[in-house]
Scaffold this active site. Sequence first.
Site, PDB file in Angstrom:
ATOM      1  N   GLY A  12       1.436  -0.112  32.408  1.00 14.08           N
ATOM      2  CA  GLY A  12       0.715   1.041  31.840  1.00 14.08           C
ATOM      3  C   GLY A  12      -0.610   0.699  31.630  1.00 14.08           C
ATOM      4  O   GLY A  12      -0.877  -0.384  30.959  1.00 14.08           O
ATOM      5  N   ASP A 143       1.154  -1.206  23.720  1.00 21.20           N
ATOM      6  CA  ASP A 143       2.496  -1.282  22.589  1.00 21.20           C
ATOM      7  C   ASP A 143       2.341  -2.594  21.618  1.00 21.20           C
ATOM      8  O   ASP A 143       3.185  -2.459  20.872  1.00 21.20           O
ATOM      9  CB  ASP A 143       3.492  -1.707  23.409  1.00 21.20           C
TER      10      ASP A 143
END
EC number: 2.7.1.90
Length: 409
Positions: A12, A143
């Site tokens: 991502g 994250d």
Amino acid sequence: MKGNIVVGQSGGPTAVINSSVAGVYAAAKKLGVKKVYGMVHGIQGFLQDNLCDLDEYLADETGIELLKRTPSAFLGSCRFKMPKIEGHEEVYEKVFEIMEKHDIECLFYAGGNDSMDTVKMLSDYAAAHNKPQRFMGVPKTIDNDLPITDHCPGYGSAAKYIATSLKEIIRDNESFGVEKPTVCIVEIMGRHAGWLTAAAALAKGEDCSGVDAIYLPEVAFDVDKFMAKVKHLGATKSSVVIAVSEGVALADGRFVCELADADKAVDAFGHKQLSGTAAYLCSLVAAETGLKARAVEFSTLQRAATHLASLTDINEAFQVGHDAVIAAEEGKTGMMITLDRNGDDPYQCGTSAYDIHAIANVERPVPAEWITEDGCGLNEGYEKYARPLIIGELQPLFVNGLPRHLIRK
């Protein structure tokens, strides 16, 4: 380094991953590297010999400055999982064949957990077969779940976007002041680690009451306790805003979003594609309380907002790319650059090169000591950790009223 290098991006994207590419390029050129190639769509594209020459875009300082302000993965990303070495040696030999073809001495890969696994396997294969090529990991993930490093480039900017957006949502939700409050549930990315959702705690300040509850994957989600909390808030407040990780799960391991849809699709790494947590909880709230409930899902917005990127984050993303090249020049391989916090007042952060084997496929959760006793909030320990990471801004270059981006031809 006498030969060439190649840099790729995987997983991502983030608002600052391109700054790491800029850092790799700048350091390599200072060292006299002839060619800095970019993988087009990560290791998957590299296996197809799909490369671009970064001189075409970054030889001028203007290109580097524009790249820093460009979101997503300039080179193109992928979610390609390298197979296990045993029984798939031809895949690994293909990597080295292409490296030799282009006289590439070192491969730099910017990514998260799965990307660092790619670096690990390639460096292990090189060591086992006496190959001279080197491999370095450049940390990247919103994250923030890579171990060893204090934090990950990409997280600060995503946290800044989340906290800013929640302040705006809270302001909007508080504007009506009706007898029956609106319950707004905001879904934020995070499968097993709740770092992104924890950033909701940063919204609180002198000009903002903050969110009313924060639910992280680190704490087992109890539907009954959640509903009791909502009913209490609904009875005592005229506005309720709750932040929830997409990956919150019940004590039995089921994701909350699976309660609405048990047949979730999986990606190339076998990860269930999570979404719909906030929508499900809103339907539950509306059905059981009669309150108006609204679901907001930040989705890709939280990782693409370069117009609101943290300058600290941009600079550190550039630095880890730069220092990865310096480490490779020193002969290091099979390592990832880590960010090492050296002080909080004022905030100071340096870098080190760390063995990739201690990092790949390891997830770091939000520390339990930063989660409040009731399991639905963050304390001052988290804010002290996260606040410096969102400081500073880099003004976009506006053309015709919109930010200008650097694009690959």
